[in-house]
Design a protein around this motif. Structure first.
Motif, PDB file in Angstrom:
ATOM      1  N   GLY A  65       0.787  -1.227   0.000  1.00 44.89           N
ATOM      2  CA  GLY A  65       0.000   0.000   0.000  1.00 44.89           C
ATOM      3  C   GLY A  65       0.817   1.273   0.000  1.00 44.89           C
ATOM      4  N   TYR A  66       2.126   1.169   0.205  1.00 43.63           N
ATOM      5  CA  TYR A  66       2.959   2.368   0.276  1.00 43.63           C
ATOM      6  C   TYR A  66       3.573   2.740  -1.070  1.00 43.63           C
ATOM      7  CZ  TYR A  66       2.588   1.770   5.311  1.00 43.63           C
ATOM      8  OH  TYR A  66       2.102   1.638   6.587  1.00 43.63           O
ATOM      9  N   PHE A  67       3.806   1.756  -1.902  1.00 42.54           N
ATOM     10  CA  PHE A  67       4.419   2.009  -3.207  1.00 42.54           C
ATOM     11  C   PHE A  67       3.328   2.439  -4.181  1.00 42.54           C
ATOM     12  CE2 PHE A  67       6.072   0.581  -7.372  1.00 42.54           C
ATOM     13  CZ  PHE A  67       7.277   1.259  -7.383  1.00 42.54           C
ATOM     14  N   ARG A  68       3.281   3.739  -4.509  1.00 39.00           N
ATOM     15  CA  ARG A  68       2.217   4.286  -5.345  1.00 39.00           C
ATOM     16  C   ARG A  68       2.791   5.234  -6.413  1.00 39.00           C
ATOM     17  NH1 ARG A  68      -0.609   0.864  -3.543  1.00 39.00           N
ATOM     18  NH2 ARG A  68      -2.724   1.043  -2.712  1.00 39.00           N
ATOM     19  N   PRO A  69       3.491   4.713  -7.410  1.00 42.29           N
ATOM     20  CA  PRO A  69       4.037   5.578  -8.456  1.00 42.29           C
ATOM     21  C   PRO A  69       2.940   6.090  -9.385  1.00 42.29           C
ATOM     22  CG  PRO A  69       4.367   3.292  -9.024  1.00 42.29           C
ATOM     23  CD  PRO A  69       3.777   3.286  -7.643  1.00 42.29           C
ATOM     24  N   LYS A  70       3.203   7.202 -10.029  1.00 41.61           N
ATOM     25  CA  LYS A  70       2.313   7.728 -11.056  1.00 41.61           C
ATOM     26  C   LYS A  70       3.004   7.495 -12.402  1.00 41.61           C
ATOM     27  CE  LYS A  70      -0.022  11.260  -8.244  1.00 41.61           C
ATOM     28  NZ  LYS A  70      -0.171  10.276  -7.206  1.00 41.61           N
ATOM     29  N   VAL A  71       2.431   6.589 -13.186  1.00 43.91           N
ATOM     30  CA  VAL A  71       3.054   6.158 -14.437  1.00 43.91           C
ATOM     31  C   VAL A  71       2.160   6.567 -15.599  1.00 43.91           C
ATOM     32  CG1 VAL A  71       4.003   4.187 -15.690  1.00 43.91           C
ATOM     33  CG2 VAL A  71       4.027   4.197 -13.195  1.00 43.91           C
ATOM     34  N   ASN A 100      11.390   6.043  -6.319  1.00 40.55           N
ATOM     35  CA  ASN A 100      11.828   5.625  -4.993  1.00 40.55           C
ATOM     36  C   ASN A 100      11.214   4.270  -4.670  1.00 40.55           C
ATOM     37  OD1 ASN A 100      11.516   5.407  -1.935  1.00 40.55           O
ATOM     38  ND2 ASN A 100      12.851   7.186  -2.116  1.00 40.55           N
ATOM     39  N   ILE A 101      12.033   3.345  -4.191  1.00 39.23           N
ATOM     40  CA  ILE A 101      11.563   1.976  -3.977  1.00 39.23           C
ATOM     41  C   ILE A 101      10.565   1.865  -2.824  1.00 39.23           C
ATOM     42  CG2 ILE A 101      13.354   1.225  -2.340  1.00 39.23           C
ATOM     43  CD1 ILE A 101      13.562  -1.365  -4.043  1.00 39.23           C
ATOM     44  N   LEU A 102      10.543   2.861  -1.935  1.00 44.07           N
ATOM     45  CA  LEU A 102       9.652   2.797  -0.769  1.00 44.07           C
ATOM     46  C   LEU A 102       8.254   3.310  -1.067  1.00 44.07           C
ATOM     47  CD1 LEU A 102      12.098   3.942   2.050  1.00 44.07           C
ATOM     48  CD2 LEU A 102      11.429   1.609   1.424  1.00 44.07           C
ATOM     49  N   ASP A 103       8.156   4.504  -1.707  1.00 43.64           N
ATOM     50  CA  ASP A 103       6.833   5.104  -1.885  1.00 43.64           C
ATOM     51  C   ASP A 103       6.453   5.366  -3.336  1.00 43.64           C
ATOM     52  OD1 ASP A 103       8.423   7.273  -2.558  1.00 43.64           O
ATOM     53  OD2 ASP A 103       7.827   8.512  -0.856  1.00 43.64           O
ATOM     54  N   GLY A 104       7.356   5.101  -4.268  1.00 42.60           N
ATOM     55  CA  GLY A 104       7.038   5.300  -5.673  1.00 42.60           C
ATOM     56  C   GLY A 104       7.152   6.726  -6.160  1.00 42.60           C
ATOM     57  N   SER A 105       7.665   7.628  -5.345  1.00 44.13           N
ATOM     58  CA  SER A 105       7.853   9.006  -5.808  1.00 44.13           C
ATOM     59  C   SER A 105       8.924   9.039  -6.894  1.00 44.13           C
ATOM     60  CB  SER A 105       8.246   9.916  -4.646  1.00 44.13           C
ATOM     61  OG  SER A 105       9.418   9.444  -4.016  1.00 44.13           O
ATOM     62  N   MET A 106       8.740   9.931  -7.864  1.00 48.30           N
ATOM     63  CA  MET A 106       9.669   9.985  -8.982  1.00 48.30           C
ATOM     64  C   MET A 106      10.986  10.621  -8.578  1.00 48.30           C
ATOM     65  SD  MET A 106       9.338  11.812 -12.719  1.00 48.30           S
ATOM     66  CE  MET A 106       7.969  10.846 -13.300  1.00 48.30           C
TER      67      MET A 106
END
Length: 386
Positions: A219-225, A254-260
């Motif tokens: 639930g923490y890894f939320r990238p915008k692709v 970022n491997i933890l939260d998916g931020s670019m």
């Protein structure tokens, strides 16, 4: 806020020696590369491999010695294309469009002896098409476009026990559309593709992470692709993806939260990605790297570009390096892998020349030389057209 173009003078292209380590070449597309010790395994649609001036029958799978380039006798033979390979301590796993391997019936997935090529007892029925394999946490993971395994409902994802070979009934991750690529690392399995939801959860568009042991969504890894994910590479701190879309992109999250962290835009699809010694390598259909995230019809760079024909490399900060070996063809590069033991980058695809040398469908490349000049990365906040 508008994004200003980064009108920088391009660093001179770095000469790339593809002849330092010899390797076989192939008469058809290479889709997959995997390693076990000093052995390199290759899968694709080819039927012959060329080594030492001679052509040898190799039906969609082959192996060679990374130290000498010598083609090995490993030749199980599949009756159709091999799209994915992964290796464990005692096995090579293959997946693709085939229905038999070494004369034995195998529906799209098979286990092979890494030395003899003998087909193992691992035997499953896949209702659909596999595209990706990964191994870890005592499991073999399968991704693709399928609806069932052995008659049991599985939506585009499945896992098998490496110990018993059985379908894992407790690992039940699923995606609502095709999965192109998988990467297993630690307790996580990263997946990329064309899907909109994983495990029925929104905001998991095209790239997500699930538990490698249970399949439960992270639930923490939320990238915008912004486009379909074609390939994934992972290191200790980041997830790197190659995407299609209007043009293509190499993006680090970022491997933890998916931020670019950074992105690099090209004028054609990015299809393959890998990392080696802090450098990210990307391959695909592109001919130019854009200076800003802005691109137009057919991916054309709107604010200037630099030639990077089917191959490019970025530093850990996303700066474009001078590494530019250049592959030919329309499709170009389909797979890139890092041979960490040899310290090289291996490329496969549809090309016939690369780095100025004749190398049909496979080449061994030196990576970025230390001290190579690099260009500024694109701003992470500038994501371009959606």
């Amino acid at each position: 806020m508008s994004v200003l173009p980064l009108m920088l003078v391009a660093a001179p292209a770095q000469a790339v020696d593809v002849t330092a380590r010899a390797a076989p070449t192939f008469n058809g597309t290479v889709y997959a590369i995997a390693y076990r010790g000093s052995t390199v395994y290759v899968g694709g649609s080819f039927t012959k491999a060329t080594w030492g001036g001679r052509s040898h029958e190799r039906l969609r799978m082959a192996a060679f010695d990374a130290r000498t380039g010598a083609l090995l006798g490993w030749a199980p033979g599949a009756d159709s294309t091999v799209r994915a390979l992964t290796v464990t301590a005692d096995s090579v796993y293959a997946a693709g469009y085939f229905h038999s391997v070494a004369g034995q019936k195998r529906d799209s997935i098979a286990r092979l002896d890494p030395v003899t090529g003998a087909v193992g007892s691992f035997n499953h029925a896949i209702d659909g098409t596999p595209y990706a394999l990964a191994a870890g946490n005592g499991r073999l993971y399968l991704g693709g476009s399928f609806t069932a395994v052995d008659g049991s409902k599985r939506r585009n994802l499945a896992a098998f026990s490496l110990a018993t070979g059985r379908l894992d009934s407790t690992w039940r991750a699923q995606a609502d559309d095709r999965v192109h690529t998988l990467a297993a690392t630690g307790a996580h399995l990263f997946l990329g593709g064309a899907f909109h939801k994983v495990n029925g959860v929104s905001s998991t568009l095209r790239l997500a992470a699930v538990s490698a042991r249970t399949g439960v969504l992270d639930g923490y890894f939320r990238p915008k692709v912004t486009a379909e994910v074609n390939a994934i590479a992972v290191d200790g701190s980041a997830v790197y993806v190659a995407t299609g879309g209007q043009g293509g992109r190499a993006v680090a999250y970022n491997i933890l939260d998916g931020s670019m962290r950074w992105q690099r835009v090209f004028d054609g699809d990015a299809v393959a990605i890998t990392t080696l010694n802090g450098i990210t390598y990307v391959g695909g259909h592109f001919d130019r790297a854009c200076l800003t995230p802005r691109n137009g019809p057919q991916g054309s760079c709107l604010d200037g570009s630099m030639p990077r024909v089917k191959l490019a490399a970025m530093t850990g900060a996303g700066r474009l390096t001078a590494w530019a070996p250049q592959a030919n063809g329309v499709i170009g590069v389909r797979v890139l892998t890092a041979n960490r033991a040899a310290g090289t980058v291996d490329a496969g695809g549809d090309f016939t020349t690369i780095g100025g040398a004749v190398r049909p469908r496979f080449a061994v490349l030196h990576g970025v030389a230390s001290g190579s000049r690099a260009l500024r990365p694109l701003p992470p906040a500038s994501r371009g057209p959606k």
